[in-house]
Each structure stands twice: as C-alpha cells, then as structure tokens.
Scaffold this motif. Structure first.
Motif, PDB file in Angstrom:
ATOM      1  N   ASP A 196       0.851  -1.197   0.000  1.00 34.71           N
ATOM      2  CA  ASP A 196       0.000   0.000   0.000  1.00 34.71           C
ATOM      3  C   ASP A 196       0.889   1.250   0.000  1.00 34.71           C
ATOM      4  O   ASP A 196       1.007   1.943   1.013  1.00 34.71           O
ATOM      5  N   PRO A 197       1.509   1.569  -1.138  1.00 39.19           N
ATOM      6  CA  PRO A 197       2.407   2.724  -1.200  1.00 39.19           C
ATOM      7  C   PRO A 197       1.701   4.043  -0.916  1.00 39.19           C
ATOM      8  O   PRO A 197       2.302   4.976  -0.389  1.00 39.19           O
ATOM      9  N   ASN A 198       0.418   4.118  -1.251  1.00 38.64           N
ATOM     10  CA  ASN A 198      -0.348   5.333  -0.983  1.00 38.64           C
ATOM     11  C   ASN A 198      -0.401   5.611   0.514  1.00 38.64           C
ATOM     12  O   ASN A 198      -0.170   6.738   0.972  1.00 38.64           O
ATOM     13  N   LYS A 199      -0.681   4.583   1.290  1.00 40.41           N
ATOM     14  CA  LYS A 199      -0.729   4.720   2.746  1.00 40.41           C
ATOM     15  C   LYS A 199       0.645   5.089   3.290  1.00 40.41           C
ATOM     16  O   LYS A 199       0.772   5.921   4.194  1.00 40.41           O
ATOM     17  N   ALA A 200       1.682   4.463   2.737  1.00 41.57           N
ATOM     18  CA  ALA A 200       3.040   4.729   3.199  1.00 41.57           C
ATOM     19  C   ALA A 200       3.409   6.192   3.018  1.00 41.57           C
ATOM     20  O   ALA A 200       3.910   6.838   3.942  1.00 41.57           O
ATOM     21  N   VAL A 201       3.167   6.730   1.835  1.00 34.69           N
ATOM     22  CA  VAL A 201       3.559   8.114   1.544  1.00 34.69           C
ATOM     23  C   VAL A 201       2.794   9.085   2.437  1.00 34.69           C
ATOM     24  O   VAL A 201       3.339  10.104   2.885  1.00 34.69           O
ATOM     25  N   LYS A 202       1.541   8.784   2.726  1.00 31.54           N
ATOM     26  CA  LYS A 202       0.778   9.635   3.650  1.00 31.54           C
ATOM     27  C   LYS A 202       1.360   9.578   5.060  1.00 31.54           C
ATOM     28  O   LYS A 202       1.356  10.582   5.784  1.00 31.54           O
ATOM     29  N   GLU A 203       1.870   8.412   5.447  1.00 31.27           N
ATOM     30  CA  GLU A 203       2.538   8.293   6.735  1.00 31.27           C
ATOM     31  C   GLU A 203       3.812   9.137   6.754  1.00 31.27           C
ATOM     32  O   GLU A 203       4.130   9.790   7.757  1.00 31.27           O
ATOM     33  N   TRP A 204       4.549   9.104   5.656  1.00 32.50           N
ATOM     34  CA  TRP A 204       5.782   9.883   5.580  1.00 32.50           C
ATOM     35  C   TRP A 204       5.480  11.377   5.681  1.00 32.50           C
ATOM     36  O   TRP A 204       6.226  12.124   6.312  1.00 32.50           O
ATOM     37  N   ARG A 205       4.383  11.777   5.067  1.00 33.83           N
ATOM     38  CA  ARG A 205       3.944  13.188   5.162  1.00 33.83           C
ATOM     39  C   ARG A 205       3.539  13.527   6.601  1.00 33.83           C
ATOM     40  O   ARG A 205       3.844  14.616   7.103  1.00 33.83           O
ATOM     41  N   LEU A 254       2.663  11.517  -4.273  1.00 33.06           N
ATOM     42  CA  LEU A 254       3.061  12.654  -3.456  1.00 33.06           C
ATOM     43  C   LEU A 254       1.995  13.745  -3.462  1.00 33.06           C
ATOM     44  O   LEU A 254       1.713  14.362  -2.422  1.00 33.06           O
ATOM     45  N   GLN A 255       1.393  13.980  -4.610  1.00 36.33           N
ATOM     46  CA  GLN A 255       0.332  14.984  -4.680  1.00 36.33           C
ATOM     47  C   GLN A 255      -0.869  14.568  -3.844  1.00 36.33           C
ATOM     48  O   GLN A 255      -1.460  15.398  -3.138  1.00 36.33           O
ATOM     49  N   GLU A 256      -1.244  13.294  -3.914  1.00 36.29           N
ATOM     50  CA  GLU A 256      -2.383  12.812  -3.138  1.00 36.29           C
ATOM     51  C   GLU A 256      -2.120  12.923  -1.643  1.00 36.29           C
ATOM     52  O   GLU A 256      -3.042  13.117  -0.848  1.00 36.29           O
ATOM     53  N   ALA A 257      -0.852  12.795  -1.245  1.00 38.18           N
ATOM     54  CA  ALA A 257      -0.486  12.922   0.166  1.00 38.18           C
ATOM     55  C   ALA A 257      -0.289  14.383   0.579  1.00 38.18           C
ATOM     56  O   ALA A 257       0.141  14.650   1.699  1.00 38.18           O
ATOM     57  N   ARG A 258      -0.545  15.307  -0.328  1.00 39.50           N
ATOM     58  CA  ARG A 258      -0.484  16.751  -0.073  1.00 39.50           C
ATOM     59  C   ARG A 258       0.933  17.284   0.096  1.00 39.50           C
ATOM     60  O   ARG A 258       1.168  18.242   0.817  1.00 39.50           O
ATOM     61  N   PHE A 259       1.876  16.668  -0.580  1.00 36.92           N
ATOM     62  CA  PHE A 259       3.212  17.240  -0.636  1.00 36.92           C
ATOM     63  C   PHE A 259       3.218  18.417  -1.613  1.00 36.92           C
ATOM     64  O   PHE A 259       2.413  18.471  -2.549  1.00 36.92           O
TER      65      PHE A 259
END
Length: 247
Positions: free
Chosen positions: A125-134, A206-211
């Motif tokens: 789940d890379p989407n979840k991961a990137v949101k966690e990083w954010r 990254l865009q979806e995670a609001r970076f």
C-alpha cells in the motif's frame, strides 16, 4: 496483507548479508549519492532525519555524516542488525528500529527530513506509506525519495530464470534470482508497483499525500545507472529517479 509482509520480510532477512553497499558498486556511486543528499537536505545540528526502508543503513550513514540526528527503520530485523553493525564500524550513533513503512510508530511532525530509496516498488500500500511519511514530517520538512522502473517481469522471465539457475547453480546472483522469484511470485499482483515505478506515478502519490514543491532531479552525476547489472527485456535499461518534495 500480513502474509505478504511476512514473506517480504523473510526474503530480505535472507538477503541481508549479501545486500551490497553503494561503495560495492563503485566509489563513484557512493560519492554521488552522498553529494546528492548533501545538495537536497543540508544538515544542521539538532535536525532530525529518518531513513525509511534503511536496509543495511547506507542512507542513514550519509545523513549522519551531514550532521543529522538519524533514525533508520526497516521491516527486516536482519537488515537492522546489519545496519547497526555498519554504523558502529563508522563510529556513528544512529537509532535503528524495526518498523513498518506503512504504519510508523512516531508522532506527527517529528522529523525535518524523510528519505527512502528503492522501497515503493515492494510496498503493498504505497499510498498509505507516503501519507505516513507526510504525517511525520514537520511543516516545511523535506522528503527525498528514489526508486525506479526495474522491470521485475517474474513470470515473463521464468524460463530464463530456470535456464540461468541450471547453468550457474552455484553462483550467488542466480540463487538470489531464484529466491526472489519464490518469495514474490505468489503475491506480485498485489504490489501496485512490483514491475517498478516511474517518477510520474510517484508524483501522483506525493500529490495525493499533499506534498508541495515536488521536483525530479538530474541523475547524470551517476554516469550509468548504478543499479544496472545487465540490460533486461529487449535490451531496455531500467530507469531510476530521484525526487524531492516539501510538507
């Protein structure tokens, strides 16, 4: 999901002892990576950085040399053990922890810098991961992520794998290929970027995670692709990217 992660962890536990450092590829590769990070995330005393999917701690070492207070996390306990040993040999104090990149055990706004290399492709789940990083980045903090389109065409290359294993049964790279196949074959379709990830797909994550301020960076300082052993599938060279973004 837990079965997938258990299999992934088992493979990288086995792989930990033979997984090379950048200098094993070439001194130039190691120097190039350290220079790239220095340009993207200049360190200051007291700033905190985390290397997610640290493996044997290569990026964590670079960050510590830049002056960061560094944490490195990995799902594989054997990789963490190797990373701790590597840091000790380099006389660097780095906090290594066994953690899941998709479910980080840190408070919001903890780190000034988050880095991750060659991890997105193997995440369920890379989407979840990137949101966690954010989430764990402080406002204005910097993310540096690198990955590539590795062309992991496991089933398409099965006959080549069998032939190579038969010809080179005692060679380490053949055993790695066979073990990789056995570990990933059952669930590869459940990994969104198993065949690899390009910058455009990473940009969407990254865009979806609001970076913000998402940028791709020039990789020409490496000369040839540092991950390339030989050309794959119709002589096409795998591509890799380096991107940065701000929280």
């Amino acid at each position: 999901m837990e079965k997938i992660k258990t299999s992934i962890k088992k493979y990288w536990n086995w792989r930990s002892r033979s997984y090379g450092f950048d200098k094993d590829k070439s001194i130039k590769t190691a120097e190039s990576w350290e220079s790239v990070l220095k340009g993207l995330v200049p360190g200051d005393p007291g700033k905190r950085a985390i290397d997610i999917g640290t493996g044997r701690g290569q990026f964590a070492i670079y960050l510590a040399r830049l002056g960061f207070c560094v944490t490195g996390i990995d799902l594989s306990e054997n990789m963490i053990s190797q990373a701790m040993e590597h840091a000790k040999k380099n006389a660097l104090a780095i906090d290594f922890k066994i953690q899941d990149a998709e479910d980080l055990q840190f408070k919001d706004n903890t780190f000034d810098v988050v880095v991750s290399r060659n991890l997105l492709w193997t995440l369920p789940d890379p989407n979840k991961a990137v949101k966690e990083w954010r989430r764990i980045l402080k406002p204005g903090g910097v993310l540096v992520v690198s990955d590539g389109f590795w062309m992991n065409y496991t089933w398409k290359r099965l006959h080549h794998l069998v032939l190579n294993l038969a010809k080179n049964i005692f060679r380490n790279d053949s055993m790695i290929s066979a073990r990789f196949f056995l570990s990933y074959a059952a669930f590869q379709k459940r990994l969104p970027f198993y065949e690899g990830i390009c910058f455009e797909d990473a940009d969407s994550l990254l865009q979806e995670a609001r970076f913000k301020e998402i940028k791709v960076h020039d990789t020409s300082c490496f000369g040839t692709n540092p991950y390339l052993k030989k050309k794959r599938m119709n002589n096409i060279e795998p591509l890799f990217f380096i991107a940065s973004a701000k929280a």
